[in-house]
Design an enzyme around this catalytic site. Structure first.
Site, short mmCIF file in Angstrom:
data_model
loop_
_atom_site.label_atom_id
_atom_site.label_comp_id
_atom_site.label_asym_id
_atom_site.label_seq_id
_atom_site.Cartn_x
_atom_site.Cartn_y
_atom_site.Cartn_z
N ARG A 1 0.83 -1.21 0.00
CA ARG A 1 0.00 0.00 0.00
C ARG A 1 0.86 1.26 0.00
O ARG A 1 0.40 2.33 -0.33
CB ARG A 1 -0.98 -0.03 1.18
CG ARG A 1 -2.04 1.06 1.11
CD ARG A 1 -3.31 0.83 1.93
NE ARG A 1 -3.23 -0.17 2.96
CZ ARG A 1 -2.62 -0.02 4.16
NH1 ARG A 1 -2.09 1.13 4.46
NH2 ARG A 1 -2.59 -1.03 5.01
N TYR B 1 -17.10 16.09 -15.09
CA TYR B 1 -17.41 14.68 -14.88
C TYR B 1 -18.41 14.58 -13.73
O TYR B 1 -18.20 15.12 -12.64
CB TYR B 1 -16.12 13.91 -14.56
CG TYR B 1 -16.28 12.43 -14.63
CD1 TYR B 1 -16.50 11.79 -15.84
CD2 TYR B 1 -16.23 11.66 -13.48
CE1 TYR B 1 -16.65 10.42 -15.90
CE2 TYR B 1 -16.38 10.28 -13.54
CZ TYR B 1 -16.59 9.67 -14.75
OH TYR B 1 -16.74 8.32 -14.81
N ASP C 1 -8.45 18.64 -14.39
CA ASP C 1 -8.63 17.26 -14.87
C ASP C 1 -8.38 17.30 -16.37
O ASP C 1 -9.18 17.83 -17.14
CB ASP C 1 -10.05 16.79 -14.54
CG ASP C 1 -10.30 15.35 -14.97
OD1 ASP C 1 -9.62 14.88 -15.91
OD2 ASP C 1 -11.17 14.69 -14.38
N LYS D 1 -8.51 6.05 -19.53
CA LYS D 1 -8.89 6.53 -20.86
C LYS D 1 -7.69 6.48 -21.82
O LYS D 1 -7.20 5.41 -22.10
CB LYS D 1 -9.49 7.92 -20.73
CG LYS D 1 -10.51 8.07 -19.57
CD LYS D 1 -11.78 7.28 -19.78
CE LYS D 1 -12.67 7.20 -18.56
NZ LYS D 1 -13.02 8.47 -17.92
#
Ligand SMILES: *Cc1c(COP(=O)(O)O)cnc(C)c1O
Length: 413
Positions: free
Chosen positions: A78, A131, A204, A229
């Protein structure tokens, strides 16, 4: 300037130099020349934890962690992974940032940076066309922690500045290009407003990719991408990234260790492999989208086309100044109602009907049905989503085939 992110502890070829073009950076950026087993590719270090030889080894590590002068190694999955770290260096090089941190998805990147930075009682200003889940996170989840969000229209910088509350506003958030109307934010102006009012700025940049736009170079503090994407480019994984100044990204990496949104090493490997072809893919998508936007704009069955590469686009001049390509997504309104638009989409042979964008395959969707199905036509209109709106995320197919497909589908309605 930039690219100081390159860690002195590792020998990185000068192909990482920031003077290189973005295709060279996509292929070589952040990559170490010396690899395990002399393999060209970054190994997939598929492990959840890392071992210590003995107690002294552990003590040495803890001491070096405290004093920051020890060998480079990982402790637990992690907190870090060499395969993930390799992709992070590449993404930092591509966006011209000092460092980058990967997350399990784009939404994990967005929610982690906001949770890591915002104190309760603070305030965010965001632009309207964005978004949907980002807005939802700010307006519902963050609101529960006493964090308020003001939403201002895209392109209205007076409204944006007026929405800033002294000492309370911590973040200005915008997309560019936006979803679904491909509006272009003046990132230089947003950066300037941020500096002037001591507010962090975040763009973004998913729709642009670092090939078409690098907001950090215009003074923006953080760039976020959904790596799901264009960066990965093959519709086969989810990931997200935040790029920025080294100290801030370091703090965010520590926050990721707490919040837990880590990307799997296997996915990090696939992402690195995808990014190597980012330059050629995005250039083909830019070419396809420009040709399609021009074709659609001249077509009598199309009412309106939204594409930053068209002179008719409201921010074409900003796009020209800030971007080196206009991206692979085109939105347009078909002359007809909800079902006529659906009929046109059904007649298309090449694209798949699917959400998402940025992969090699063309994808097409009607936002009214794909993203806002539960709303009425009137509610959708209030959000600016028309029933006849189509979002076409072009792939890397041949331009002529996509144009012919559009022609026969428009003939069918
Ligand atoms: C897809 C997308 C996101 C969310 O990313 P995921 O990887 O799906 O979590 C955020 N912002 C934009 C602009 C997107 O297109």
């Amino acid at each position: 300037m930039v690219a100081q992110h390159v860690d002195e502890r590792i020998s990185i070829s000068n192909s990482n130099s920031n003077s290189n073009g973005n295709s060279t950076r996509a292929v070589h950026g952040g990559t170490r020349r010396e690899k395990a087993y002399h393999a060209l590719n970054t190994p997939i270090v598929q492990t959840a934890t890392y071992t210590f030889t003995n107690t002294q080894d552990l003590i040495d590590y803890m001491e070096s962690k405290t004093w920051g002068d020890g060998e480079e190694r990982e402790e637990y999955g992690r907190y870090g992974n060499p395969t993930v770290a390799s992709v992070e260096r590449k993404l930092a090089a591509l966006d011209g940032g000092e460092d980058a941190v990967l997350f399990a998805s784009g939404m994990s990147a967005v929610t982690s940076i906001l949770l890591a930075v915002l104190p309760s009682g603070s305030h965010i200003v965001m632009t309207h066309d964005c978004y949907r889940r980002t807005r939802q996170f700010c307006q519902t989840f963050l609101k529960r922690f006493g964090i308020e969000t003001s939403v201002v229209p895209c392109g209205d910088y007076e409204a944006l500045e007026a929405a800033i509350i002294p000492k309370k506003t911590r973040f200005i958030i915008s997309e560019s290009p936006t979803n679904p109307y491909l509006r272009i934010a003046d990132v230089a102006r947003i950066a300037e407003l941020g500096h002037q009012h001591k507010v962090l700025t975040l763009i973004d940049s998913t729709f642009a990719t670092p090939i078409n736009q690098r907001p950090l170079e215009w003074g923006i503090d953080f760039v976020v991408h959904s790596a799901t994407k264009y960066l990965s480019g093959h519709n086969d994984l989810l990931a997200g990234v935040v790029v920025g100044r080294a100290d801030r990204i370091h703090a965010l990496r520590d926050a990721r260790g707490v919040l837990g949104g880590v990307v799997d090493p296997q996915n990090a490997f696939l992402l690195e492999r995808g990014i190597k072809t980012l330059g050629v893919r995005v250039r083909q998508q830019n070419t396809n989208a420009q040709a399609i936007a021009e074709y659609l704009e001249a077509h009598p069955k199309i009412e309106r086309v939204w594409y930053p590469g068209l002179a008719s686009h409201p921010e074409h001049h900003i796009a020209n100044a800030q971007m080196s390509g206009f991206g692979g997504v085109i939105s347009f309104e078909v002359a007809g109602d909800l079902m006529t638009t659906g009929k046109f989409i059904d007649a298309m042979q090449i694209p798949y009907i699917a959400p998402s964008l940025g992969g090699v395959e063309s994808l097409i969707e009607q936002p009214a049905l794909m993203s806002y199905y539960e709303k009425t036509t009137e509610e959708r209109l209030a959000l600016g989503i028309k029933d006849n709106l189509v979002r076409f995320a072009v792939g890397i197919e041949d331009t002529v085939d996509l144009l012919e497909d559009l022609e026969q589908a428009l003939d069918a309605i």
